[in-house]
Write a protein that holds these residues in place. Structure first.
Motif, mmCIF file in Angstrom:
data_model
loop_
_atom_site.group_PDB
_atom_site.id
_atom_site.type_symbol
_atom_site.label_atom_id
_atom_site.label_comp_id
_atom_site.label_asym_id
_atom_site.label_seq_id
_atom_site.Cartn_x
_atom_site.Cartn_y
_atom_site.Cartn_z
ATOM 1 N N THR A 67 29.137 30.669 4.467
ATOM 2 C CA THR A 67 29.748 32.175 5.094
ATOM 3 C C THR A 67 28.592 33.082 4.865
ATOM 4 O OG1 THR A 67 31.752 31.524 3.677
ATOM 5 C CG2 THR A 67 31.453 33.831 3.960
ATOM 6 N N ALA A 68 27.637 32.973 4.273
ATOM 7 C CA ALA A 68 26.669 33.864 4.221
ATOM 8 C C ALA A 68 25.797 33.774 5.608
ATOM 9 C CB ALA A 68 25.335 33.705 2.991
ATOM 10 N N ARG A 69 25.411 32.444 5.897
ATOM 11 C CA ARG A 69 24.893 32.347 7.081
ATOM 12 C C ARG A 69 25.831 32.923 8.303
ATOM 13 N NH1 ARG A 69 24.514 26.891 7.543
ATOM 14 N NH2 ARG A 69 23.647 26.840 5.495
ATOM 15 N N SER A 70 26.963 32.744 8.154
ATOM 16 C CA SER A 70 27.675 33.252 9.449
ATOM 17 C C SER A 70 27.753 34.750 9.521
ATOM 18 C CB SER A 70 29.263 32.869 9.030
ATOM 19 O OG SER A 70 29.453 31.412 9.345
ATOM 20 N N LEU A 71 27.659 35.622 8.268
ATOM 21 C CA LEU A 71 27.475 36.946 8.077
ATOM 22 C C LEU A 71 26.186 37.401 8.780
ATOM 23 C CD1 LEU A 71 29.063 37.805 4.664
ATOM 24 C CD2 LEU A 71 30.139 38.368 6.768
ATOM 25 N N ARG A 72 25.259 36.500 8.328
ATOM 26 C CA ARG A 72 23.816 36.886 8.764
ATOM 27 C C ARG A 72 23.688 36.645 10.556
ATOM 28 N NH1 ARG A 72 21.890 34.528 3.686
ATOM 29 N NH2 ARG A 72 21.606 36.658 2.424
ATOM 30 N N THR A 73 24.343 35.590 10.906
ATOM 31 C CA THR A 73 24.548 35.275 12.506
ATOM 32 C C THR A 73 25.393 36.544 12.961
ATOM 33 O OG1 THR A 73 24.396 33.125 12.058
ATOM 34 C CG2 THR A 73 25.367 33.685 14.167
ATOM 35 N N ILE A 74 26.336 37.021 12.569
ATOM 36 C CA ILE A 74 27.001 38.223 13.102
ATOM 37 C C ILE A 74 26.009 39.232 13.127
ATOM 38 C CG2 ILE A 74 28.909 40.137 13.111
ATOM 39 C CD1 ILE A 74 30.588 37.456 11.739
ATOM 40 N N LEU A 75 25.476 39.494 12.170
ATOM 41 C CA LEU A 75 24.328 40.578 12.040
ATOM 42 C C LEU A 75 23.248 40.598 13.019
ATOM 43 C CD1 LEU A 75 24.222 43.089 10.173
ATOM 44 C CD2 LEU A 75 22.693 42.102 8.646
ATOM 45 N N SER A 76 22.706 39.420 13.241
ATOM 46 C CA SER A 76 21.625 38.989 13.957
ATOM 47 C C SER A 76 22.217 39.456 15.514
ATOM 48 C CB SER A 76 21.317 37.679 13.862
ATOM 49 O OG SER A 76 20.415 37.312 14.707
ATOM 50 N N ALA A 77 23.483 39.090 15.972
ATOM 51 C CA ALA A 77 23.643 38.939 17.135
ATOM 52 C C ALA A 77 23.951 40.531 17.650
ATOM 53 C CB ALA A 77 25.069 38.271 17.303
ATOM 54 N N ALA A 78 24.354 41.319 16.332
ATOM 55 C CA ALA A 78 24.423 42.940 16.753
ATOM 56 C C ALA A 78 23.072 43.403 16.908
ATOM 57 C CB ALA A 78 25.294 43.366 15.803
ATOM 58 N N SER A 79 22.100 42.982 16.050
ATOM 59 C CA SER A 79 20.782 43.399 16.175
ATOM 60 C C SER A 79 20.170 43.236 17.238
ATOM 61 C CB SER A 79 20.248 42.657 15.158
ATOM 62 O OG SER A 79 20.267 43.013 13.706
ATOM 63 N N MET A 80 20.448 42.126 17.925
ATOM 64 C CA MET A 80 19.714 41.923 19.490
ATOM 65 C C MET A 80 20.387 42.966 20.360
ATOM 66 S SD MET A 80 19.546 38.075 19.933
ATOM 67 C CE MET A 80 19.252 36.846 18.643
ATOM 68 N N LYS A 81 21.624 43.259 20.252
ATOM 69 C CA LYS A 81 22.355 44.095 21.302
ATOM 70 C C LYS A 81 21.734 45.595 21.008
ATOM 71 C CE LYS A 81 26.408 46.266 22.701
ATOM 72 N NZ LYS A 81 27.531 46.732 22.296
ATOM 73 N N LEU A 82 21.645 46.002 19.598
ATOM 74 C CA LEU A 82 21.171 47.521 19.257
ATOM 75 C C LEU A 82 19.475 47.685 19.312
ATOM 76 C CD1 LEU A 82 23.465 47.924 16.112
ATOM 77 C CD2 LEU A 82 23.567 48.932 18.502
ATOM 78 N N ARG A 83 18.803 46.475 19.451
ATOM 79 C CA ARG A 83 17.517 46.435 19.626
ATOM 80 C C ARG A 83 16.903 46.802 18.247
ATOM 81 N NH1 ARG A 83 17.228 48.622 25.277
ATOM 82 N NH2 ARG A 83 18.043 46.947 26.520
ATOM 83 N N HIS A 84 17.479 47.006 17.151
ATOM 84 C CA HIS A 84 16.864 46.981 15.847
ATOM 85 C C HIS A 84 17.400 46.058 14.868
ATOM 86 C CE1 HIS A 84 15.835 49.572 12.649
ATOM 87 N NE2 HIS A 84 16.832 49.324 11.791
ATOM 88 N N ARG A 85 16.480 45.503 13.912
ATOM 89 C CA ARG A 85 16.611 44.404 13.065
ATOM 90 C C ARG A 85 17.214 44.776 11.801
ATOM 91 N NH1 ARG A 85 12.904 39.679 12.319
ATOM 92 N NH2 ARG A 85 12.096 40.261 14.250
ATOM 93 N N PHE A 86 18.224 44.085 11.443
ATOM 94 C CA PHE A 86 18.934 44.215 10.243
ATOM 95 C C PHE A 86 18.851 42.961 9.419
ATOM 96 C CE2 PHE A 86 21.136 47.266 13.101
ATOM 97 C CZ PHE A 86 21.140 48.371 12.000
ATOM 98 N N ALA A 87 18.703 43.085 7.999
ATOM 99 C CA ALA A 87 18.875 42.009 7.233
ATOM 100 C C ALA A 87 19.949 42.200 6.415
ATOM 101 C CB ALA A 87 17.453 41.821 6.649
ATOM 102 N N LEU A 88 20.415 41.023 5.735
ATOM 103 C CA LEU A 88 21.531 40.960 4.792
ATOM 104 C C LEU A 88 21.023 40.477 3.359
ATOM 105 C CD1 LEU A 88 24.680 41.727 4.296
ATOM 106 C CD2 LEU A 88 25.262 39.457 4.864
ATOM 107 N N ASP A 89 21.221 41.304 2.512
ATOM 108 C CA ASP A 89 21.007 40.876 0.793
ATOM 109 C C ASP A 89 22.359 40.850 0.298
ATOM 110 O OD1 ASP A 89 18.336 40.600 1.480
ATOM 111 O OD2 ASP A 89 17.839 42.324 0.111
#
Length: 100
Positions: A67-89
């Motif tokens: 589940t955590a990996r899936s949340l990070r995948t969603i965040l990563s996909a949105a990060s690419m679109k926004l051209r800004h890196r996001f990380a999830l803790d």
């Protein structure tokens, strides 16, 4: 779609990403009122710190972290679109936290 730019010229999307992670996490846990997402801006990235009740930590991590990996995948996909890196803790709300 209009995008708000911050001082560095990158998309100021932290509020949208915070809302996204908050809503997804609230749907996963038994104690949605304890869910908090804090955005910590760094020079080239933003860390989203997800706090949940101690009893819900397993629900947002999932079996073998799926589940955590899936949340990070969603965040990563949105990060690419926004051209800004996001990380999830993901952290457990402790006794010093208002919701802990």
């Amino acid at each position: 779609m209009t995008e708000t730019l911050d001082q560095t010229g990158t998309v100021a999307a932290s509020p949208d990403m915070q809302t996204l992670m908050t809503e997804i996490a609230k749907a996963l846990v038994d104690t949605p009122e304890a869910v908090q997402v804090e955005a910590i801006k760094e020079t080239e990235s933003t860390i989203l710190r997800l706090r949940v009740a101690p009893s819900d930590i397993g629900k947002v991590i999932g079996k073998q972290g799926r589940t955590a990996r899936s949340l990070r995948t969603i965040l990563s996909a949105a990060s690419m679109k926004l051209r800004h890196r996001f990380a999830l803790d993901i952290v457990e709300a402790g006794p010093g936290d208002p919701n802990g």
